[in-house]
Design an enzyme around this catalytic site. Structure first.
Site, short mmCIF file in Angstrom:
data_model
loop_
_atom_site.label_atom_id
_atom_site.label_comp_id
_atom_site.label_asym_id
_atom_site.label_seq_id
_atom_site.Cartn_x
_atom_site.Cartn_y
_atom_site.Cartn_z
N SER A 306 -51.39 -39.88 76.10
CA SER A 306 -49.80 -39.73 75.52
C SER A 306 -49.24 -38.25 75.74
O SER A 306 -49.03 -37.79 76.83
CB SER A 306 -49.88 -39.97 73.97
OG SER A 306 -48.46 -40.09 73.60
N ASP A 317 -48.77 -31.57 88.28
CA ASP A 317 -47.70 -31.79 89.55
C ASP A 317 -47.03 -30.42 90.15
O ASP A 317 -46.84 -30.26 91.15
CB ASP A 317 -46.50 -32.52 88.88
CG ASP A 317 -46.89 -33.95 88.73
OD1 ASP A 317 -48.08 -34.41 89.10
OD2 ASP A 317 -46.04 -34.87 88.38
N LYS A 331 -51.57 -43.59 78.70
CA LYS A 331 -50.71 -44.09 77.89
C LYS A 331 -49.28 -43.22 78.06
O LYS A 331 -49.03 -42.21 77.73
CB LYS A 331 -51.15 -43.77 76.26
CG LYS A 331 -50.13 -44.31 75.18
CD LYS A 331 -50.47 -44.15 73.95
CE LYS A 331 -49.55 -44.56 72.69
NZ LYS A 331 -48.42 -43.54 72.78
#
Length: 426
Positions: A306, A317, A331
């Site tokens: 999460s 990224d 999740k």
């Protein structure tokens, strides 16, 4: 309260919840009003069944309308067939809202209730606690507590029975995927404090900072500011950020913490139930500029979920950190807790998130840049805690992280990576 009044109250409460749920999302039966769909599919059959229970059930004196209501609400959520849609009854909700600044005698595990299995599942063990030292790990099932099945006790009673005075023994029966049968493990309760951020410096000569975040709670952002300020003052040459066994937490805290590490740009995008997309960027003024000049690693594993994945996905990224460990949980659902009139809560997934590069990690997880597997943890009895250890737990500086570098392959790899980046080793 009369049985008839309780029955009417149940119908009205279920009606309110269903109406809220239907308003949240679109329906396939657009030709009918929400009220017509609600009445035909839900209110009438539920009311009919309650009527017959109240009139012809043969053990009228044993009817527990509160339990019927909890079962009805839990059934509605279960019908979504979504692993991230949850219902907590009033007692469970109260348990979830324990003061985060408090301390208690227990085992040091974050748990959830598996309705289908009627068992408690370990979400993550807290580092350095009896559960951690005994080898318990994420996704282990707790079958019995001191010989009593948790299926008989239910969630709240089981959790209460696992808590107790520090120094008191307890026996858990554990089942793990791949085992042929459950195994017993003996533990001793200890003083558990719920500080979410702990930190230390590894190798004083190289000055590699280490910060562990156990979950993204309301107080975690301020604790993280404290930890990063200390790292800045220590003039660390590298930083290891440990998110292993971190089950997540508040989206707002994930954004706050991420903004301390990410100078500018997108952190995460949310696709909501109504088709709208929200792009959330860093909060100006939170960034720690000393992070510009040092190598950063993030440690993750299969229990990093999460909010942990929001942070990890953004750092990966943007190539701001090297991710080390094993693939994260996967999740990518953002839940909204809805308070109900009976004191319970329903957690409804209301959005799906994507990393800044548009990656959908839901039920897939994030694969680390450097994969380092850890051996399966073996259960071992922890049958005593000395008075010295108890006193140390009470007086220990709560921000001080304890590490075991020799027996932690993932942490060792992170240290090795940073040393290479610094040119200390080839």
């Amino acid at each position: 309260m009369s049985r008839k009044f309780k029955k009417i109250t149940i119908v009205l409460m279920v009606a309110a919840l269903l109406l809220t749920a239907l308003v949240f999302g679109a329906t396939n039966q657009e030709t009918k009003s929400v009220e017509e769909i609600y009445f035909e599919k839900f209110q009438q059959p539920i009311y009919d069944l309650l009527y017959y229970i109240d009139t012809i059930y043969y053990e009228q004196d044993k009817i527990d309308y509160d339990k019927i209501l909890d079962s009805t609400l839990a059934g509605l959520i279960k019908g979504l067939n979504d692993p991230f849609a949850w219902y907590f009854d009033a007692q469970q909700t109260q348990e979830n809202q324990i003061d985060e600044q408090g301390e208690y005698g227990g085992l040091g595990i974050t748990v959830r209730w598996d309705q289908e299995m009627e068992a408690i599942v370990i979400v993550s063990p807290m580092s350095g606690t009896p559960a951690d030292k005994a080898g318990l790990q994420a996704n282990d099932y707790i079958i019995t507590v001191d010989g009593t099945p948790v299926s008989d006790m239910g969630y709240m009673e089981s959790v209460n029975n696992m808590r107790g005075k520090p120094g008191e023994p307890i026996i858990l029966e554990i089942f793990r995927e791949g085992w042929e049968e459950p195994k017993e493990v003996k533990l001793v309760r200890a003083l558990i404090e719920t500080k979410t951020v702990k930190y230390t410096t590894i190798n004083q000569e190289e000055k590699i900072g280490y910060i562990r975040l156990t979950n993204f709670a309301e107080k975690s952002a301020s604790e993280m500011e404290e930890a990063l300020t200390e790292m800045k003052n220590e003039k660390v040459n590298g930083l290891i950020f440990d998110l292993r066994n971190n089950p997540g937490g508040l989206l707002s805290t994930a954004i706050d913490v991420s903004s301390m590490f990410i100078k500018k740009g997108e952190i995460v995008s949310l696709d909501y139930y109504n088709g709208q997309r929200e792009i959330i960027s860093t909060i100006p003024g939170k960034y720690f500029y000393f992070l510009d000049n040092i190598p950063i690693t993030v440690l993750v594993n299969g229990a990093s979920a999460s909010a942990s994945e929001i942070f990890t996905g953004a750092m990966k990224d943007k190539a701001l950190a090297t991710i080390i460990g094993t693939t994260t949980y996967g999740k990518a659902a953002v839940q909204r807790p809805v308070s109900l009139g009976n004191g319970g809560e329903a957690w409804i997934p209301m959005a799906h998130y994507l990393t800044p590069s548009g990656n959908d990690i839901h039920l897939k997880g994030i694969e680390p840049d450097i994969i380092v597997e850890m051996p399966e943890r073996k259960l071992q009895d922890m049958t005593e805690i000395t008075e010295e250890e108890q006193e140390k737990a009470k007086n220990e500086t709560t921000t001080q992280a304890s590490i075991d570098l020799e027996n932690d392959a993932q942490l060792m790899k992170a240290v090795e990576f940073i040393k290479k980046e610094l040119g200390i080793i080839n």
